[in-house]
Each structure stands twice: as structure tokens, then as C-alpha cells.
Design a protein around this motif. Structure first.
Motif, short mmCIF file in Angstrom:
data_model
loop_
_atom_site.label_atom_id
_atom_site.label_comp_id
_atom_site.label_asym_id
_atom_site.label_seq_id
_atom_site.Cartn_x
_atom_site.Cartn_y
_atom_site.Cartn_z
N ARG A 140 39.07 24.49 57.40
CA ARG A 140 40.52 24.31 57.28
C ARG A 140 41.15 24.51 58.65
O ARG A 140 40.85 25.48 59.34
N ILE A 141 42.03 23.56 59.02
CA ILE A 141 42.64 23.57 60.34
C ILE A 141 44.14 23.36 60.20
O ILE A 141 44.58 22.46 59.51
N SER A 142 44.91 24.19 60.91
CA SER A 142 46.34 23.99 61.06
C SER A 142 46.62 23.98 62.56
O SER A 142 46.33 24.95 63.26
N CYS A 143 47.16 22.86 63.05
CA CYS A 143 47.32 22.70 64.50
C CYS A 143 48.67 22.07 64.81
O CYS A 143 49.04 21.06 64.21
N THR A 144 49.38 22.66 65.75
CA THR A 144 50.60 22.09 66.28
C THR A 144 50.34 21.74 67.73
O THR A 144 50.08 22.63 68.54
N SER A 145 50.35 20.47 68.04
CA SER A 145 50.16 19.98 69.40
C SER A 145 48.75 20.27 69.93
O SER A 145 48.52 21.25 70.63
N GLY A 146 47.84 19.40 69.58
CA GLY A 146 46.48 19.49 70.08
C GLY A 146 45.62 18.42 69.46
O GLY A 146 45.89 17.95 68.35
N ILE A 169 42.12 16.97 67.81
CA ILE A 169 41.10 17.51 66.92
C ILE A 169 39.93 16.54 66.88
O ILE A 169 40.12 15.34 66.66
N GLN A 170 38.74 17.08 67.07
CA GLN A 170 37.51 16.29 66.99
C GLN A 170 36.56 17.02 66.05
O GLN A 170 36.15 18.16 66.32
N LEU A 171 36.20 16.36 64.93
CA LEU A 171 35.31 16.96 63.94
C LEU A 171 34.13 16.04 63.73
O LEU A 171 34.29 14.83 63.56
N LYS A 172 32.92 16.63 63.70
CA LYS A 172 31.71 15.83 63.54
C LYS A 172 30.74 16.56 62.61
O LYS A 172 30.51 17.76 62.76
N ASP A 173 30.20 15.80 61.65
CA ASP A 173 29.17 16.30 60.74
C ASP A 173 29.61 17.55 59.98
O ASP A 173 28.97 18.59 60.03
N ILE A 174 30.70 17.40 59.24
CA ILE A 174 31.22 18.47 58.39
C ILE A 174 30.81 18.14 56.95
O ILE A 174 31.21 17.11 56.41
N GLU A 175 29.99 18.98 56.33
CA GLU A 175 29.48 18.72 54.98
C GLU A 175 30.36 19.32 53.90
O GLU A 175 30.38 18.82 52.78
N GLY A 176 31.07 20.40 54.20
CA GLY A 176 31.94 21.03 53.21
C GLY A 176 33.27 20.32 53.12
O GLY A 176 33.54 19.35 53.85
N ASP A 177 34.12 20.80 52.22
CA ASP A 177 35.46 20.22 52.09
C ASP A 177 36.24 20.48 53.36
O ASP A 177 36.04 21.49 54.06
N LEU A 178 37.16 19.57 53.65
CA LEU A 178 37.93 19.60 54.89
C LEU A 178 39.41 19.51 54.58
O LEU A 178 39.84 18.66 53.79
N GLU A 179 40.18 20.40 55.18
CA GLU A 179 41.64 20.35 55.08
C GLU A 179 42.21 20.46 56.48
O GLU A 179 41.94 21.43 57.20
N THR A 193 50.39 18.54 63.62
CA THR A 193 51.65 18.00 64.11
C THR A 193 51.42 17.64 65.56
O THR A 193 51.11 18.52 66.36
N SER A 194 51.51 16.39 65.90
CA SER A 194 51.37 15.93 67.27
C SER A 194 49.99 16.17 67.84
O SER A 194 49.72 17.22 68.45
N GLY A 195 49.11 15.23 67.64
CA GLY A 195 47.78 15.29 68.21
C GLY A 195 46.91 14.17 67.66
O GLY A 195 47.17 13.64 66.58
N ASP A 196 45.93 13.78 68.42
CA ASP A 196 44.98 12.76 67.99
C ASP A 196 43.83 13.40 67.24
O ASP A 196 43.47 14.55 67.51
N MET A 197 43.25 12.64 66.29
CA MET A 197 42.10 13.13 65.53
C MET A 197 40.97 12.12 65.60
O MET A 197 41.21 10.92 65.52
N LEU A 198 39.76 12.62 65.73
CA LEU A 198 38.56 11.81 65.64
C LEU A 198 37.62 12.51 64.67
O LEU A 198 37.17 13.63 64.93
N SER A 209 46.67 15.80 56.73
CA SER A 209 48.11 15.65 56.87
C SER A 209 48.43 15.62 58.36
O SER A 209 48.09 16.55 59.09
N ALA A 210 49.09 14.54 58.82
CA ALA A 210 49.41 14.40 60.24
C ALA A 210 50.84 13.90 60.39
O ALA A 210 51.28 13.04 59.64
N THR A 211 51.54 14.43 61.38
CA THR A 211 52.91 14.02 61.64
C THR A 211 52.97 12.95 62.72
O THR A 211 53.64 11.95 62.57
N SER A 212 52.29 13.14 63.85
CA SER A 212 52.22 12.10 64.87
C SER A 212 50.90 12.20 65.60
O SER A 212 50.33 13.28 65.74
N GLY A 213 50.42 11.07 66.07
CA GLY A 213 49.14 11.01 66.78
C GLY A 213 48.29 9.88 66.25
O GLY A 213 48.68 9.17 65.32
N ASP A 214 47.15 9.67 66.85
CA ASP A 214 46.23 8.61 66.45
C ASP A 214 45.09 9.16 65.60
O ASP A 214 44.66 10.25 65.75
#
Length: 188
Positions: free
Chosen positions: A145-151, A153-163, A167-172, A183-188
Motif C-alpha cells: 500500500r502506497i500513499s504519495c504526494t509528489s513523487g 512510483i515504480q513497482l515491479k513483480d508485486i504478487e500481493g494485492d496493491l493499493e 497526487t502528482s507523479g508518474d507511475m510505472l 488512484s491518481a490525480t495527475s501524472g503519467d
């Protein structure tokens, strides 16, 4: 809990580095709750039943003495209770002045941040809270579980549930196998 702390700054231009390392032994299915304001958090899995935390306080200051003073007001607090480990980054006030006002309210450009490298057992539950910090998590079999404001996020090979709430950041995200709630407010 075994701890090692270093106070030998290594100057790179006008950025000084202060290290803090800690290892916490765990049993099966541990949990890590880590928070950071300014910097980065990288979490990778290991085969050991230990949570290993390596961190670097980075301080940009006019000289080593000022950097040391600022670094002393950045506290990395590691606590454990049962199988849960909590890591908090606290920026304490300096001489009664708000830490952030002290850092940015002067003519001279100062800044400070903490970079975490953490290794956890693959079955470790992860909870990350971050502001102005990049997050990278790899090869975890438990819930993340991740809560991030301005940053970013890069996640790879996560087998469990993901939340993830950002707010403001790119995700891969790659290799996500569990249920994902994003849940994302702005970013790619």
C-alpha cells in the motif's frame, strides 16, 4: 535491533552525506511501515528474515559545519513491535524555528533529503507514505500500500494485492499479479 550510525560527511560539491543503517530480525510475514518527506524510498526483497535499512541524509549547505547541524535535525526513527517495523523520517525544528523555514527561508540555498535503500523478506507487507519522494518496490509477494504526494512510483513483480494513491507523479507498474486499486490525480 542492531544499529550502526555514521557521521562522516562525504562532500560532493556542496552536498554532504550522513549515513544511518539498521537491521531488524523478523519472523514469517513481517510488515514494514515507512514514511519519508523529501528524497526516495527503494525496497527490494531478500531471502533473509531481516529488514535491512540503509539510509543517507543528504544536506546541501554552505559548509560541513552547517550541514552537520542540519543533519542532526533530521531524525530517522526505527521502531519494532512484534513482527511490525516502522521507519519514520522526522525533520525537527532548529532553535525554535520551523525546520522548513530554517532550510529555505535564508538567502543561502539549503536543502535536505533522505534516500532509503531497504531490503525485506519477500513475504513482507509494505506500507509507504511519502511526500516529495520517489518510490521503487521490487519482488514482493505480500500486500503493498502506497500513499504519495509528489513523487514517481515504480513497482515491479508485486504478487500481493496493491493499493496506490498518488497526487502528482508518474507511475510505472510491471508484473503486478494481485488485485490492484490505483488512484491518481495527475501524472503519467
Amino acid at each position: 535491533i542492531v544499529g550502526l550510525a555514521g557521521a562522516n560527511p562525504a562532500q560532493a560539491g556542496d552536498v554532504y552525506t550522513f549515513t544511518f543503517d539498521r537491521e531488524v530480525k523478523t519472523a514469517d510475514h513481517p510488515a514494514l511501515d515507512i514514511s519519508n518527506t523529501s528524497g526516495s524510498i527503494t525496497i527490494n526483497s531478500n531471502q533473509d528474515k531481516v529488514i535491512k535499512i540503509q539510509s543517507q541524509k543528504k544536506v546541501k549547505a554552505k559548509d560541513a559545519q552547517e550541514a552537520q547541524k542540519i543533519a542532526e535535525h533530521i531524525v530517522i526513527d526505527v521502531t519494532s513491535q512484534g513482527n511490525a517495523v516502522k521507519v519514520e523520517t522526522e525533520f525537527e525544528d532548529v532553535k525554535g524555528e520551523n525546520f522548513w523555514d530554517f532550510l529555505f527561508g535564508r538567502r543561502f540555498s539549503r536543502s535536505a533529503w533522505v534516500e532509503y535503500q531497504v531490503w525485506v523478506p519477500q513475504d513482507c507487507q509494505i506500507l509507504v507514505g511519502a511526500t516529495s519522494a520517489d518510490i521503487s518496490i521490487n519482488k514482493i509477494q505480500a500486500e503493498v500500500r502506497i500513499s504519495c504526494t509528489s513523487g514517481d512510483i515504480q513497482l515491479k513483480d508485486i504478487e500481493g494485492d496493491l493499493e496506490v494513491s498518488v497526487t502528482s507523479g508518474d507511475m510505472l507498474l510491471t508484473g503486478i499479479k494481485g488485485k490492484a486499486d490505483i488512484s491518481a490525480t495527475s501524472g503519467d
